[in-house]
Design a protein around this motif. Structure first.
Motif, short mmCIF file in Angstrom:
data_model
loop_
_atom_site.label_atom_id
_atom_site.label_comp_id
_atom_site.label_asym_id
_atom_site.label_seq_id
_atom_site.Cartn_x
_atom_site.Cartn_y
_atom_site.Cartn_z
N ASP A 36 -6.07 32.26 4.99
CA ASP A 36 -6.33 31.58 6.34
C ASP A 36 -6.61 30.14 6.51
O ASP A 36 -6.70 29.85 7.29
CB ASP A 36 -7.56 32.35 6.78
CG ASP A 36 -7.30 33.96 7.08
OD1 ASP A 36 -6.25 34.30 7.14
OD2 ASP A 36 -8.17 34.62 7.00
N ASN A 37 -6.40 29.59 5.42
CA ASN A 37 -6.81 28.23 5.41
C ASN A 37 -5.60 27.60 5.35
O ASN A 37 -4.37 27.32 4.67
CB ASN A 37 -7.54 27.74 4.16
CG ASN A 37 -8.91 28.03 4.24
OD1 ASN A 37 -9.35 28.25 5.39
ND2 ASN A 37 -9.71 28.55 3.28
N VAL A 38 -5.71 26.03 6.00
CA VAL A 38 -4.64 25.17 5.96
C VAL A 38 -5.09 23.86 5.53
O VAL A 38 -6.42 23.62 5.90
CB VAL A 38 -4.10 24.52 7.36
CG1 VAL A 38 -3.17 23.49 7.50
CG2 VAL A 38 -3.49 25.86 7.96
N CYS A 39 -4.47 23.31 4.57
CA CYS A 39 -5.00 22.11 3.79
C CYS A 39 -4.26 21.05 3.71
O CYS A 39 -3.12 20.95 3.55
CB CYS A 39 -5.46 22.50 2.23
SG CYS A 39 -6.37 21.31 1.21
N ALA A 40 -4.79 19.69 4.00
CA ALA A 40 -4.01 18.57 3.94
C ALA A 40 -4.79 17.71 2.85
O ALA A 40 -5.99 17.43 2.90
CB ALA A 40 -3.78 17.95 5.12
N VAL A 41 -4.01 16.98 1.84
CA VAL A 41 -4.81 15.88 0.89
C VAL A 41 -3.87 14.79 1.17
O VAL A 41 -2.63 14.69 1.49
CB VAL A 41 -4.73 16.55 -0.48
CG1 VAL A 41 -5.68 17.75 -0.80
CG2 VAL A 41 -3.19 16.62 -1.05
N ILE A 42 -4.44 13.44 0.96
CA ILE A 42 -4.17 12.19 1.15
C ILE A 42 -4.77 11.61 -0.16
O ILE A 42 -5.49 11.43 -0.31
CB ILE A 42 -4.63 11.50 2.36
CG1 ILE A 42 -4.12 12.23 3.59
CG2 ILE A 42 -3.93 10.16 2.58
CD1 ILE A 42 -4.62 11.63 4.85
N GLU A 43 -3.43 10.85 -0.70
CA GLU A 43 -3.84 10.00 -1.83
C GLU A 43 -3.36 8.50 -1.41
O GLU A 43 -2.40 8.47 -1.02
CB GLU A 43 -3.14 10.27 -3.11
CG GLU A 43 -3.35 11.72 -3.62
CD GLU A 43 -2.37 12.08 -4.69
OE1 GLU A 43 -1.39 11.56 -4.72
OE2 GLU A 43 -2.74 13.30 -5.35
N ALA A 44 -4.20 7.55 -1.54
CA ALA A 44 -3.71 6.13 -1.01
C ALA A 44 -4.29 5.25 -1.88
O ALA A 44 -5.32 5.17 -2.43
CB ALA A 44 -4.21 5.95 0.50
N ALA A 45 -3.53 4.12 -2.31
CA ALA A 45 -3.88 2.96 -2.98
C ALA A 45 -2.89 1.86 -2.80
O ALA A 45 -1.62 2.04 -2.45
CB ALA A 45 -4.33 3.47 -4.48
N THR A 46 -3.14 0.86 -3.51
CA THR A 46 -2.15 -0.34 -3.78
C THR A 46 -1.28 0.15 -4.87
O THR A 46 -1.66 1.08 -5.76
CB THR A 46 -2.64 -1.75 -4.16
OG1 THR A 46 -3.50 -1.40 -5.41
CG2 THR A 46 -3.59 -2.23 -2.98
N PRO A 47 0.01 -0.13 -5.02
CA PRO A 47 0.85 0.25 -6.04
C PRO A 47 0.24 -0.04 -7.38
O PRO A 47 0.38 0.67 -8.41
CB PRO A 47 2.26 -0.61 -6.02
CG PRO A 47 2.27 -0.79 -4.38
CD PRO A 47 0.88 -1.04 -4.05
N TYR A 101 0.85 -1.21 -0.07
CA TYR A 101 -0.02 0.11 -0.09
C TYR A 101 0.90 1.41 -0.07
O TYR A 101 1.86 1.40 0.38
CB TYR A 101 -1.18 -0.02 1.14
CG TYR A 101 -2.06 0.65 1.03
CD1 TYR A 101 -3.07 0.43 0.37
CD2 TYR A 101 -2.19 1.85 1.73
CE1 TYR A 101 -4.45 1.00 0.27
CE2 TYR A 101 -3.64 2.79 1.62
CZ TYR A 101 -4.58 2.12 0.80
OH TYR A 101 -5.73 2.83 0.75
N ARG A 102 0.38 2.41 -0.55
CA ARG A 102 1.18 3.69 -0.78
C ARG A 102 0.32 4.69 -0.34
O ARG A 102 -0.91 4.72 -0.77
CB ARG A 102 1.53 3.70 -2.03
CG ARG A 102 2.39 4.98 -2.09
CD ARG A 102 3.13 5.00 -3.58
NE ARG A 102 4.20 3.80 -3.69
CZ ARG A 102 4.01 3.00 -4.93
NH1 ARG A 102 3.22 3.50 -5.79
NH2 ARG A 102 4.98 2.03 -5.19
#
Length: 194
Positions: A163-174, A152-153
């Motif tokens: 004024d905003n803080v942003c976090a993005v996450i991408e995840a999947a099997t290779p 998994y990655r």
């Protein structure tokens, strides 16, 4: 629950004439190349896919690729600050947006997410990156095994805009990162933090 289920080129050298030091260099270069060319969303040559919907919220907008859905049943779901999208395979995209404050910083968000993923991974490798889509910030890519052997990655990226803080996450099997590279490219090209 489905998210929890999801979250819950290896070669062996057999002899040969290459010395151990040379083998180590080849392995390191191969792994570095794989990370550069096969990470989720890192496909600079990937062609964006068609989008099925335009997402336009108070805090962000983006195009949602065909076959992806928004997960609205999570306890933390908020259409303007915590949203998860997934496809029918292992691909996941999460957006977290909050107002910048002493208790809400890119460092804090990334560290908390990183610690959460570190508990789930075995055979963990990490690398850092500093840009995602059109944004500059801080990112960490984590790759390893989940549930005793599923590769998994996860790529986490945080940045500030006004004024905003942003976090993005991408995840999947290779494999799904490769197969759905165009979907991630659609998200990259269309994502806009307001």
């Amino acid at each position: 629950a489905r998210l929890r289920q999801k979250i819950v080129a290896t070669r062996f050298w057999k002899g040969g004439r290459l010395g151990a030091r040379m083998k180590s260099k080849i392995i390191a270069l191969t792994l570095l190349s794989l990370l550069c060319f096969t990470g989720c969303g890192r496909h600079s040559k990937a062609t964006p896919t068609k989008s099925s919907a335009e997402i336009d919220r108070k805090t962000f907008s983006m195009s949602l690729p065909v076959g992806w859905t928004e997960l609205t049943k999570d306890d933390m779901y908020d259409p303007d600050s915590f949203v998860m999208f997934e496809n029918s395979e292992s691909c996941l995209f999460i957006v977290f947006i909050g107002k910048k404050s002493a208790g809400m910083t890119v460092d804090m968000i990334l560290e908390k997410e990183k610690q959460s993923y570190e508990k789930k991974f075995t055979d963990l490798t990490t690398s850092k990156f500093s840009s995602w889509s059109k944004y500059q910030g801080q990112g960490v890519e984590m790759a390893g095994k989940i549930d005793g052997g599923i590769k998994y990655r996860s790529r986490m990226f945080g940045f500030e805009n006004g004024d905003n803080v942003c976090a993005v996450i991408e995840a999947a099997t290779p494999g799904d990162c490769e197969t759905y590279a165009g979907d991630y490219e659609t998200i990259h090209q269309s994502f806009n933090l307001k």
